[in-house]
Design a protein around this motif. Structure first.
Motif, mmCIF file in Angstrom:
data_model
loop_
_atom_site.group_PDB
_atom_site.id
_atom_site.type_symbol
_atom_site.label_atom_id
_atom_site.label_comp_id
_atom_site.label_asym_id
_atom_site.label_seq_id
_atom_site.Cartn_x
_atom_site.Cartn_y
_atom_site.Cartn_z
ATOM 1 N N ILE A 49 21.360 -54.280 -15.097
ATOM 2 C CA ILE A 49 20.237 -55.173 -15.360
ATOM 3 C C ILE A 49 18.948 -54.373 -15.264
ATOM 4 O O ILE A 49 18.631 -53.826 -14.211
ATOM 5 C CB ILE A 49 20.200 -56.331 -14.349
ATOM 6 N N PRO A 50 18.196 -54.304 -16.355
ATOM 7 C CA PRO A 50 16.939 -53.543 -16.323
ATOM 8 C C PRO A 50 15.954 -54.141 -15.311
ATOM 9 O O PRO A 50 15.842 -55.356 -15.172
ATOM 10 C CB PRO A 50 16.393 -53.684 -17.740
ATOM 11 N N PHE A 51 15.254 -53.262 -14.620
ATOM 12 C CA PHE A 51 14.293 -53.691 -13.612
ATOM 13 C C PHE A 51 13.253 -54.636 -14.193
ATOM 14 O O PHE A 51 12.837 -55.591 -13.543
ATOM 15 C CB PHE A 51 13.611 -52.480 -12.978
ATOM 16 N N ASN A 52 12.831 -54.398 -15.442
ATOM 17 C CA ASN A 52 11.808 -55.261 -16.043
ATOM 18 C C ASN A 52 12.305 -56.697 -16.204
ATOM 19 O O ASN A 52 11.517 -57.640 -16.146
ATOM 20 C CB ASN A 52 11.287 -54.697 -17.359
ATOM 21 N N LYS A 53 13.617 -56.904 -16.377
ATOM 22 C CA LYS A 53 14.167 -58.272 -16.439
ATOM 23 C C LYS A 53 14.088 -58.936 -15.070
ATOM 24 O O LYS A 53 13.717 -60.100 -14.960
ATOM 25 C CB LYS A 53 15.612 -58.267 -16.937
ATOM 26 N N VAL A 54 14.421 -58.201 -14.024
ATOM 27 C CA VAL A 54 14.351 -58.743 -12.670
ATOM 28 C C VAL A 54 12.909 -59.120 -12.355
ATOM 29 O O VAL A 54 12.639 -60.187 -11.795
ATOM 30 C CB VAL A 54 14.893 -57.729 -11.635
ATOM 31 N N LEU A 55 11.980 -58.280 -12.738
ATOM 32 C CA LEU A 55 10.560 -58.552 -12.524
ATOM 33 C C LEU A 55 10.122 -59.794 -13.302
ATOM 34 O O LEU A 55 9.391 -60.638 -12.775
ATOM 35 C CB LEU A 55 9.740 -57.335 -12.954
ATOM 36 N N GLU A 56 10.606 -59.917 -14.527
ATOM 37 C CA GLU A 56 10.298 -61.099 -15.349
ATOM 38 C C GLU A 56 10.802 -62.371 -14.678
ATOM 39 O O GLU A 56 10.083 -63.371 -14.606
ATOM 40 C CB GLU A 56 10.953 -60.936 -16.723
ATOM 41 N N HIS A 68 7.848 -67.419 -9.392
ATOM 42 C CA HIS A 68 6.617 -67.543 -8.609
ATOM 43 C C HIS A 68 5.502 -68.260 -9.373
ATOM 44 O O HIS A 68 4.597 -68.813 -8.752
ATOM 45 C CB HIS A 68 6.168 -66.170 -8.122
ATOM 46 N N ARG A 69 5.575 -68.270 -10.679
ATOM 47 C CA ARG A 69 4.582 -69.004 -11.484
ATOM 48 C C ARG A 69 4.916 -70.484 -11.598
ATOM 49 O O ARG A 69 4.094 -71.277 -12.054
ATOM 50 C CB ARG A 69 4.500 -68.405 -12.886
ATOM 51 N N ASN A 70 6.118 -70.845 -11.223
ATOM 52 C CA ASN A 70 6.574 -72.234 -11.325
ATOM 53 C C ASN A 70 7.114 -72.711 -9.982
ATOM 54 O O ASN A 70 8.313 -72.997 -9.852
ATOM 55 C CB ASN A 70 7.660 -72.337 -12.410
#
Length: 66
Positions: free
Chosen positions: A21-28, A34-36
């Motif tokens: 799993i790419p780190f950028n997906k985990v960050l997304e 956190h935005r919801n």
């Protein structure tokens, strides 16, 4: 006076998921959660979001309380 002895710091192994799993997906995903925000014990949209992500991995059974 004694000399301070340097101790070797053990290497921290990367979790197994890192290679799949790419780190950028985990960050997304983290940013979405956190935005919801939802109130404690009322995280219905959050649990559905996470469930959908995990189902997308394939070959994983998800059981949710009814």
């Amino acid at each position: 006076m004694r000399e301070a002895k340097e101790e070797a710091v053990p290497a921290i192994a990367e979790p197994a998921w890192v290679q799949y799993i790419p780190f950028n997906k985990v960050l997304e995903w983290r940013r979405h959660i956190h935005r919801n925000p939802e109130l404690s014990f009322q995280e219905f949209k959050t649990s559905q979001y996470i469930s959908d992500i995990i189902k997308g991995f394939g070959n994983i059974e998800i059981r949710r309380p009814t």
